[in-house]
Structure formats: structure tokens, C-alpha cells
Design a protein around this motif. Structure first.
Motif, mmCIF file in Angstrom:
data_model
loop_
_atom_site.group_PDB
_atom_site.id
_atom_site.type_symbol
_atom_site.label_atom_id
_atom_site.label_comp_id
_atom_site.label_asym_id
_atom_site.label_seq_id
_atom_site.Cartn_x
_atom_site.Cartn_y
_atom_site.Cartn_z
ATOM 1 N N ALA A 249 0.811 -1.129 0.396
ATOM 2 C CA ALA A 249 0.004 -0.625 -0.076
ATOM 3 C C ALA A 249 1.108 1.386 -0.056
ATOM 4 C CB ALA A 249 -0.981 0.168 0.937
ATOM 5 N N ALA A 250 0.447 2.437 -0.156
ATOM 6 C CA ALA A 250 0.900 3.981 -0.022
ATOM 7 C C ALA A 250 1.164 3.924 1.074
ATOM 8 C CB ALA A 250 -0.062 4.482 -1.631
ATOM 9 N N ASP A 251 2.083 5.095 0.824
ATOM 10 C CA ASP A 251 2.674 5.832 2.134
ATOM 11 C C ASP A 251 2.424 7.037 1.937
ATOM 12 O OD1 ASP A 251 4.122 3.200 3.896
ATOM 13 O OD2 ASP A 251 5.976 4.263 2.840
ATOM 14 N N LYS B 61 1.179 11.100 2.619
ATOM 15 C CA LYS B 61 1.379 11.690 1.561
ATOM 16 C C LYS B 61 1.884 12.715 1.996
ATOM 17 C CE LYS B 61 0.758 10.400 -3.417
ATOM 18 N NZ LYS B 61 0.617 10.347 -4.544
ATOM 19 N N ARG C 154 -2.258 17.026 -4.490
ATOM 20 C CA ARG C 154 -0.796 15.686 -4.441
ATOM 21 C C ARG C 154 0.106 15.737 -5.080
ATOM 22 N NH1 ARG C 154 -3.208 12.719 -0.461
ATOM 23 N NH2 ARG C 154 -2.451 10.471 -0.891
ATOM 24 N N GLU D 136 5.145 11.990 -5.282
ATOM 25 C CA GLU D 136 6.323 11.864 -4.201
ATOM 26 C C GLU D 136 6.108 11.763 -3.038
ATOM 27 O OE1 GLU D 136 7.940 9.072 -5.335
ATOM 28 O OE2 GLU D 136 7.179 8.930 -7.019
ATOM 29 N N PRO E 170 9.656 11.295 2.530
ATOM 30 C CA PRO E 170 9.025 9.911 1.894
ATOM 31 C C PRO E 170 8.933 9.845 3.541
ATOM 32 C CG PRO E 170 11.348 9.785 1.519
ATOM 33 C CD PRO E 170 10.508 11.296 1.886
ATOM 34 N N TRP E 171 7.152 8.689 3.898
ATOM 35 C CA TRP E 171 6.804 9.144 5.235
ATOM 36 C C TRP E 171 7.875 7.751 5.995
ATOM 37 C CZ3 TRP E 171 4.251 10.083 8.794
ATOM 38 C CH2 TRP E 171 4.057 8.965 10.281
ATOM 39 N N ASP F 219 -6.018 11.820 2.610
ATOM 40 C CA ASP F 219 -4.879 10.654 2.452
ATOM 41 C C ASP F 219 -5.406 8.937 2.773
ATOM 42 O OD1 ASP F 219 -3.032 8.804 2.558
ATOM 43 O OD2 ASP F 219 -1.431 10.792 1.998
ATOM 44 N N ALA G 66 -3.985 6.857 3.445
ATOM 45 C CA ALA G 66 -2.805 5.599 4.616
ATOM 46 C C ALA G 66 -2.835 6.760 5.813
ATOM 47 C CB ALA G 66 -1.466 6.058 3.745
#
Length: 235
Positions: free
Chosen positions: A2-4, A6, A46, A49, A53-54, A81, A83
Motif C-alpha cells: 500500500a502507498a505511504d 504523502k 498532491r 512522491e 518519504p513517510w 489520504d 494511508a
């Protein structure tokens, strides 16, 4: 995978974003509304990237254990988001308290994360039928009402706040909104005066604020709530 989350930015130390606690603030990218008085317009979009980074944020937070009490997720609109819930769980696992700032846009995601949150600062921008005047999005009062109801039903500690500007909320609308919120059971209410810093709307930023809201209006609203604050940034 899953995406982190943003991330759009990070404030290492804040004494004002979570009442009574020293907090770090994680700013989440993205907001579908375009409120003229927004002072974080750079966070409305958004990017592919994110700004950082998370996983780098988590590494940084691990070094802050014992130095700050809590982490506040702000925005933009943090609940935009997908996430967010997982990111909150990552931070809770480090032992931090969790704060959330929300403009009350996404009722379903808000309900999903409320059990993970220790405190919520949320915006109610106008009488629900007049939301479009502030957000520039039709129907935006409906999710705001649903989010308000969810927060009050959850029992989580909160601060309900409204940003005041004479071109968007004349005194009679402020009174009408406060009456609605008091009737719903809001017991901690903040009026915060518009700040020109960061505002991209020249007409709003250039408008004189002297005498607004009227002292009588502030007094009437204050009498409606057990806890009330007027944050007058001009003072």
C-alpha cells in the motif's frame, strides 16, 4: 504494498497545535476545498512522491521519543489520504499521543481513525447551508455536518473552531452558526480571527478587520459555550 502517507511538510516542535502538549506536526498533502483564507495553499495539491518519504519521517520521529509528547497530523486535509490510519498506528506504536487537525471533509475516513486519536482540532467554517461561500465547493456543508456529529458522538477530546472574516461571515452569520453548534452540544468553541499571512486571496488579505467581530457578538457567542476562546491575531 500500500502507498505511504504523502507528507507535505514537518514542524519539529509546536506548543500551539495540541493544547497542553509539545508536539511535532506532520502536514499531509491534499485538500479538495479552496477556502480563500487558507494559509497553506501549497498543500492543496498532491504530488506523485510527496515532499518527503513517510519512512524518513518515522525514522526522524524515533529520535524524538521523549522530546515531544504528541504528533499532530494536519494539512491540507489529513483525512484525504488513504494511508492516514496506518500512519497513525505507526506513530502510536512509538508511544506518542495523537492529534488530528481536520476541516471535516471526509466523514467515513474520520470515523475510521477517531478511535486511534487522542485529540481533534476541527473546523466548522460557516452555517452548513452557506458552506460554498467559504469552500467554493457545492454541497460541502453536508460532510462537515456529518463529521461534527461523528466527533461529538466519539467522546474524543476536541476543539471546534471557526475562522472569522467579515466578507465571509458577518456577525449575524457568526451568531447563527454558534447557536447551531451550541444546540448540537459543542462545549469547546474557538473563534480565530483571519490571518493574512500565507493567504493567496488579495481581497481577503487586504480587508480591514477593525471592529470585527463586534465585542457584543463575541460576548453573546461566549455565553453559549462552557469553554470559549477568541483568538484575536491583531492583538
Amino acid at each position: 504494498m500500500a502507498a505511504d502517507l504523502k507528507v507535505g511538510g514537518l514542524t519539529p516542535f509546536s506548543a500551539t497545535d495540541y493544547p497542553g502538549k509539545l508536539a511535532a506536526v506532520v502536514f499531509v498533502q491534499g485538500c479538495p476545498w479552496r477556502c480563500g483564507y487558507c494559509h497553506n495553499p501549497h498543500l492543496q495539491a498532491r504530488t506523485p512522491e510527496g515532499a518527503m518519504p513517510w519512512q524518513d519521517v518515522l525514522t526522524w520521529l524515533r529520535r524524538r521519543v521523549g522530546l515531544v509528547d504528541a504528533v499532530v497530523f494536519s494539512g491540507g486535509e489529513a483525512c484525504m489520504d488513504p494511508a492516514l490510519g496506518r500512519a497513525i498506528q505507526d506513530v502510536k506504536a512509538l508511544g506518542f499521543g495523537i492529534g488530528l487537525h481536520t476541516a471535516c471533509i471526509y466523514p467515513q475516513r474520520l470515523q475510521e481513525v477517531l478511535p486511534l486519536v487522542d485529540w481533534v482540532g476541527f473546523d466548522i467554517k460557516a452555517p452548513f447551508s452557506d458552506y460554498r461561500h467559504v469552500t467554493r465547493v457545492a454541497g460541502s456543508g453536508d460532510p462537515a455536518r456529518a463529521c461534527l456529529d461523528a466527533i461529538l458522538a466519539s467522546g474524543v477530546a476536541y476543539e471546534c473552531r471557526t475562522t472569522t472574516h467579515p466578507d465571509l461571515l458577518p456577525d449575524e452569520q457568526l451568531l447563527a452558526l454558534a447557536t447551531t453548534l451550541a444546540a448540537k452540544g459543542v462545549d469547546n468553541y474557538v473563534l480565530q480571527q483571519f490571518r493574512a499571512e500565507g493567504c493567496a486571496d488579495a481581497a481577503l488579505a487586504g480587508r480591514p478587520l477593525h471592529g470585527y467581530p463586534a465585542a457584543r457578538t463575541v460576548a453573546q457567542i461566549g455565553a453559549m459555550f462552557p469553554r470559549f476562546t477568541f483568538r484575536n491575531h491583531a492583538n
